[in-house]
Design a protein around this motif. Structure first.
Motif, mmCIF file in Angstrom:
data_model
loop_
_atom_site.group_PDB
_atom_site.id
_atom_site.type_symbol
_atom_site.label_atom_id
_atom_site.label_comp_id
_atom_site.label_asym_id
_atom_site.label_seq_id
_atom_site.Cartn_x
_atom_site.Cartn_y
_atom_site.Cartn_z
ATOM 1 N N ASN A 1 30.996 38.148 30.067
ATOM 2 C CA ASN A 1 29.971 39.016 30.672
ATOM 3 C C ASN A 1 29.862 38.921 32.188
ATOM 4 O O ASN A 1 29.111 39.676 32.791
ATOM 5 C CB ASN A 1 28.595 38.659 30.104
ATOM 6 C CG ASN A 1 28.564 38.787 28.598
ATOM 7 O OD1 ASN A 1 28.486 39.883 28.075
ATOM 8 N ND2 ASN A 1 28.662 37.666 27.911
ATOM 9 N N SER A 2 30.557 37.984 32.798
ATOM 10 C CA SER A 2 30.337 37.740 34.227
ATOM 11 C C SER A 2 31.535 37.013 34.816
ATOM 12 O O SER A 2 32.422 36.551 34.089
ATOM 13 C CB SER A 2 29.093 36.861 34.399
ATOM 14 O OG SER A 2 29.321 35.612 33.757
ATOM 15 N N GLY A 3 31.487 36.865 36.142
ATOM 16 C CA GLY A 3 32.564 36.151 36.815
ATOM 17 C C GLY A 3 32.628 34.693 36.392
ATOM 18 O O GLY A 3 33.699 34.139 36.144
ATOM 19 N N THR A 4 31.453 34.077 36.303
ATOM 20 C CA THR A 4 31.467 32.648 35.970
ATOM 21 C C THR A 4 31.991 32.428 34.549
ATOM 22 O O THR A 4 32.701 31.449 34.280
ATOM 23 C CB THR A 4 30.068 32.017 36.185
ATOM 24 O OG1 THR A 4 30.219 30.610 36.280
ATOM 25 C CG2 THR A 4 29.085 32.345 35.080
ATOM 26 N N GLU A 5 31.694 33.353 33.644
ATOM 27 C CA GLU A 5 32.222 33.207 32.280
ATOM 28 C C GLU A 5 33.745 33.384 32.267
ATOM 29 O O GLU A 5 34.436 32.759 31.460
ATOM 30 C CB GLU A 5 31.568 34.226 31.351
ATOM 31 C CG GLU A 5 30.158 33.858 30.979
ATOM 32 C CD GLU A 5 29.527 34.922 30.102
ATOM 33 O OE1 GLU A 5 30.020 35.179 29.003
ATOM 34 O OE2 GLU A 5 28.538 35.514 30.549
ATOM 35 N N SER B 1 35.822 27.866 48.417
ATOM 36 C CA SER B 1 35.951 28.838 47.322
ATOM 37 C C SER B 1 34.631 29.049 46.588
ATOM 38 O O SER B 1 33.710 28.221 46.662
ATOM 39 C CB SER B 1 36.992 28.343 46.320
ATOM 40 O OG SER B 1 36.504 27.187 45.678
ATOM 41 N N PHE B 2 34.544 30.156 45.884
ATOM 42 C CA PHE B 2 33.409 30.407 44.999
ATOM 43 C C PHE B 2 33.954 30.944 43.684
ATOM 44 O O PHE B 2 34.684 31.941 43.662
ATOM 45 C CB PHE B 2 32.439 31.427 45.611
ATOM 46 C CG PHE B 2 31.141 31.514 44.857
ATOM 47 C CD1 PHE B 2 30.039 30.765 45.233
ATOM 48 C CD2 PHE B 2 31.023 32.330 43.738
ATOM 49 C CE1 PHE B 2 28.840 30.828 44.523
ATOM 50 C CE2 PHE B 2 29.834 32.402 43.023
ATOM 51 C CZ PHE B 2 28.733 31.644 43.420
ATOM 52 N N HIS B 3 33.613 30.261 42.587
ATOM 53 C CA HIS B 3 34.109 30.702 41.278
ATOM 54 C C HIS B 3 32.985 30.845 40.259
ATOM 55 O O HIS B 3 33.257 31.104 39.090
ATOM 56 C CB HIS B 3 35.158 29.719 40.752
ATOM 57 C CG HIS B 3 36.346 29.592 41.661
ATOM 58 N ND1 HIS B 3 37.281 30.596 41.800
ATOM 59 C CD2 HIS B 3 36.742 28.597 42.496
ATOM 60 C CE1 HIS B 3 38.209 30.213 42.677
ATOM 61 N NE2 HIS B 3 37.899 29.013 43.117
ATOM 62 N N GLY C 1 36.272 35.094 49.157
ATOM 63 C CA GLY C 1 35.145 36.023 49.246
ATOM 64 C C GLY C 1 33.927 35.404 49.895
ATOM 65 O O GLY C 1 33.705 35.556 51.098
ATOM 66 N N GLU C 2 33.145 34.669 49.092
ATOM 67 C CA GLU C 2 31.923 34.050 49.636
ATOM 68 C C GLU C 2 32.255 33.149 50.822
ATOM 69 O O GLU C 2 31.418 32.910 51.686
ATOM 70 C CB GLU C 2 31.219 33.206 48.570
ATOM 71 C CG GLU C 2 30.900 33.921 47.280
ATOM 72 C CD GLU C 2 29.908 35.053 47.460
ATOM 73 O OE1 GLU C 2 30.221 36.167 47.023
ATOM 74 O OE2 GLU C 2 28.844 34.810 48.043
ATOM 75 N N GLY C 3 33.480 32.638 50.836
ATOM 76 C CA GLY C 3 33.899 31.715 51.895
ATOM 77 C C GLY C 3 34.035 32.382 53.257
ATOM 78 O O GLY C 3 34.254 31.703 54.261
ATOM 79 N N VAL D 1 37.796 38.133 40.996
ATOM 80 C CA VAL D 1 36.447 38.608 40.670
ATOM 81 C C VAL D 1 35.901 39.503 41.792
ATOM 82 O O VAL D 1 35.347 40.570 41.542
ATOM 83 C CB VAL D 1 35.499 37.420 40.387
ATOM 84 C CG1 VAL D 1 34.040 37.858 40.361
ATOM 85 C CG2 VAL D 1 35.869 36.760 39.064
ATOM 86 N N GLN D 2 36.056 39.056 43.036
ATOM 87 C CA GLN D 2 35.527 39.846 44.151
ATOM 88 C C GLN D 2 36.581 40.771 44.752
ATOM 89 O O GLN D 2 36.281 41.872 45.207
ATOM 90 C CB GLN D 2 34.957 38.920 45.243
ATOM 91 C CG GLN D 2 34.244 39.669 46.332
ATOM 92 C CD GLN D 2 33.127 38.902 47.008
ATOM 93 O OE1 GLN D 2 32.541 39.383 47.961
ATOM 94 N NE2 GLN D 2 32.774 37.717 46.558
ATOM 95 N N SER D 3 37.844 40.328 44.753
ATOM 96 C CA SER D 3 38.894 41.063 45.470
ATOM 97 C C SER D 3 39.593 42.104 44.603
ATOM 98 O O SER D 3 40.381 42.898 45.107
ATOM 99 C CB SER D 3 39.934 40.062 45.993
ATOM 100 O OG SER D 3 40.475 39.309 44.908
HETATM 101 C C1 PLP Z 1 35.520 35.076 43.650
HETATM 102 C C2 PLP Z 1 34.357 34.939 42.722
HETATM 103 N N1 PLP Z 1 34.519 34.335 41.543
HETATM 104 C C3 PLP Z 1 33.496 34.198 40.668
HETATM 105 C C4 PLP Z 1 32.239 34.659 40.982
HETATM 106 C C5 PLP Z 1 31.111 34.480 39.993
HETATM 107 O O1 PLP Z 1 30.735 35.703 39.475
HETATM 108 P P1 PLP Z 1 29.305 35.897 38.736
HETATM 109 O O2 PLP Z 1 28.266 35.866 39.795
HETATM 110 O O3 PLP Z 1 29.446 37.228 38.058
HETATM 111 O O4 PLP Z 1 29.174 34.795 37.764
HETATM 112 C C6 PLP Z 1 32.024 35.294 42.203
HETATM 113 C C7 PLP Z 1 30.671 35.785 42.571
HETATM 114 O O5 PLP Z 1 30.365 36.062 43.679
HETATM 115 C C8 PLP Z 1 33.102 35.443 43.100
HETATM 116 O O6 PLP Z 1 32.957 36.027 44.293
#
Ligand code: PLP
Length: 442
Positions: free
Chosen positions: A120-124, A148-150, A227-229, A258-260
């Motif tokens: 359902n999401s990036g983290t999943e 990084s952000f995951h 991304g967030e970085g 997820v972002q790119s």
């Molecule tokens: C590269 C990247 N991976 C994973 C995530 C996590 O996604 P979510 O917020 O949908 O869990 C993000 C969220 O900003 C992201 O930028």
């Protein structure tokens, strides 16, 4: 329609009342950079609850790929919702999910047959890739990168190395995660090639020699553009080097798109800019134009886990799948191309601003994933952190929605329907905000 159009003080009375209620009842853990309260929007134009109109260069954190409420996406959602809203893919079958998996197999930057897991999401998506990597390799350790952000769930949070507030108070985190250096060509003294080589050497000569044996590493997890970085674009040699290293040691290369991903960079996936092929790719955000969906695509021979090994009640919800199918169609029918063309125009305009605004240290990115790094001094590259925040606020006051990224960068991540004229408006407002902040001496 005139955009932007600001009619009230910001926040207006209706926005203020909602924010007050939010303060009382909603978790205070969310980071709200400015007091924007949406009422409705269309394409790249958003209206707040007081009737103020803004130009949107944030896209709900790079999610509203097709612009919000694109009529074809709305129709796909309504048609599917009228048939059935839910039927857990964990227990039963439905065609929208199969069709989306087929579609993803044809576009994911992975060589050979591809299978997809639905969350359902990036983290999943990150969690699924971690479990899959451990399951497939029978190894435990993971390499991720500083900056990084995951995601923020317990596994993905251990990989995320963006801001300490995201980790503080939540330990112990998943063990066996090692962070390596992510190259930043703007801040490297020796230029792109040298920083790519240094980052590779760090893994080969330090991590693998002093900390962890490569044959005990399950996965290298990397964003093709951070991304967030701070919207940092690495040299191609860095990503290619990771690919070679992973192949050499039987490590899975997990690419976080997820972002790119989903057309944002002017190609369907950022990996394509670097001729990068992954073993596993995580996708979320823009995939379903705003409906919750996160997927993990993998080489079919890697995604070979037995029934019961991993699943999700809501993952791959049929309405989200229908929205994703409509999104992919729209991206293929012109929006990816638009992201490349309007992105080049926006990038050129922002680079031109650097000629008159010493605060701009670097403008970088691909397509409509553009970062502007702000510095107090171009020689020392001292980070202009307060100035960055002030510029984001000044843009908001003038009707332009932007988000920060990294310590001192601003990201432009508009819906992929942004027009050249809207890009020009964004540049003009950014120009005014830079002048205002420079003049105020902040
Ligand atoms: C590269 C990247 N991976 C994973 C995530 C996590 O996604 P979510 O917020 O949908 O869990 C993000 C969220 O900003 C992201 O930028």
């Amino acid at each position: 329609m005139h955009v932007p159009e600001i009619k009230t003080a910001l926040p207006g009375p209706n926005a203020r009342a909602i924010i007050e209620r939010d303060r009382q009842f909603v978790s205070p853990s969310y980071t709200r950079d400015y007091p924007f309260v949406i009422a409705r929007w269309q394409g790249a134009v958003v209206e707040d609850v007081d009737g103020n109109r803004f130009l949107d260069c944030a896209a709900g954190i790079a999610v509203n790929s097709t612009g919000v409420s694109h009529p074809e996406v709305v129709k796909a959602i309504a048609d599917q919702a009228a048939k059935f809203i839910h039927m857990s893919g964990t227990d039963f079958y439905y065609e929208p999910q199969v069709r989306l998996a087929e579609g993803l197999a044809s576009i994911a930057p992975i060589e050979g047959p591809v299978r997809t897991f639905f969350g359902n999401s990036g983290t999943e998506a990150t969690e699924a890739s971690l479990k899959l990597a451990r399951y497939h390799t029978k190894r435990q350790n993971i390499i991720a990168f500083l900056g990084s952000f995951h995601g923020r769930s317990m596994g993905s949070m251990a990989l995320t190395a963006s801001k300490v507030i995201q980790r503080r108070g939540f330990g112990p985190l998943l063990p066996g995660v090692y962070h390596a250096l992510y190259p930043d060509p703007y801040r490297s003294k020796g230029g792109a090639d040298q920083c790519a080589a240094e980052c590779l050497a760090f893994i080969k000569d330090q991590l693998f020699v002093q900390l962890v044996a490569p044959d005990e590493v399950a996965a290298i997890v990397v964003e093709p553009i951070q991304g967030e970085g701070g919207y940092v674009v690495p040299p191609k040699a860095f990503l290619q080097g990771r690919r070679e290293l992973a192949t050499e040691h039987g490590i899975l290369l997990v690419v976080d798109e997820v972002q790119s991903g989903m057309g944002r960079t002017g190609k369907m996936f950022a990996s394509e800019h670097f001729d990068l092929k992954a073993d596993v790719v995580n996708i979320a955000k823009g995939i379903a134009s705003g409906l919750p969906l996160g997927v993990t695509c993998a080489r079919a021979d890697v995604m070979a886990w037995p029934p019961g090994a991993h699943a999700s009640t809501f993952g791959g919800n049929p309405v989200s799948c229908a929205a994703a199918l409509a999104t992919i169609r729209l991206l293929r029918d012109g929006m990816v191309k638009n992201a490349a063309a309007v992105g080049a125009h926006l990038m050129a305009g922002l680079k031109a601003l650097a000629g008159k605004h010493p605060l701009i240290g670097d403008v970088r990115g691909r397509g409509l994933m553009i970062g502007v790094e702000l510095v107090r001094d171009r020689q020392t590259k001292e980070r202009a952190i307060e100035e960055r925040d002030a510029i984001v606020s000044a843009c908001f006051a003038r009707g332009l929605l932007l988000l920060g990224a990294g310590k001192n960068s601003i990201r432009f991540s508009p819906p992929l329907v942004l027009t050249r004229e809207q890009a020009d408006t964004a540049i003009a407002i950014f120009d005014q905000a830079l002048s205002e902040v420079a003049k105020s001496g902040r």
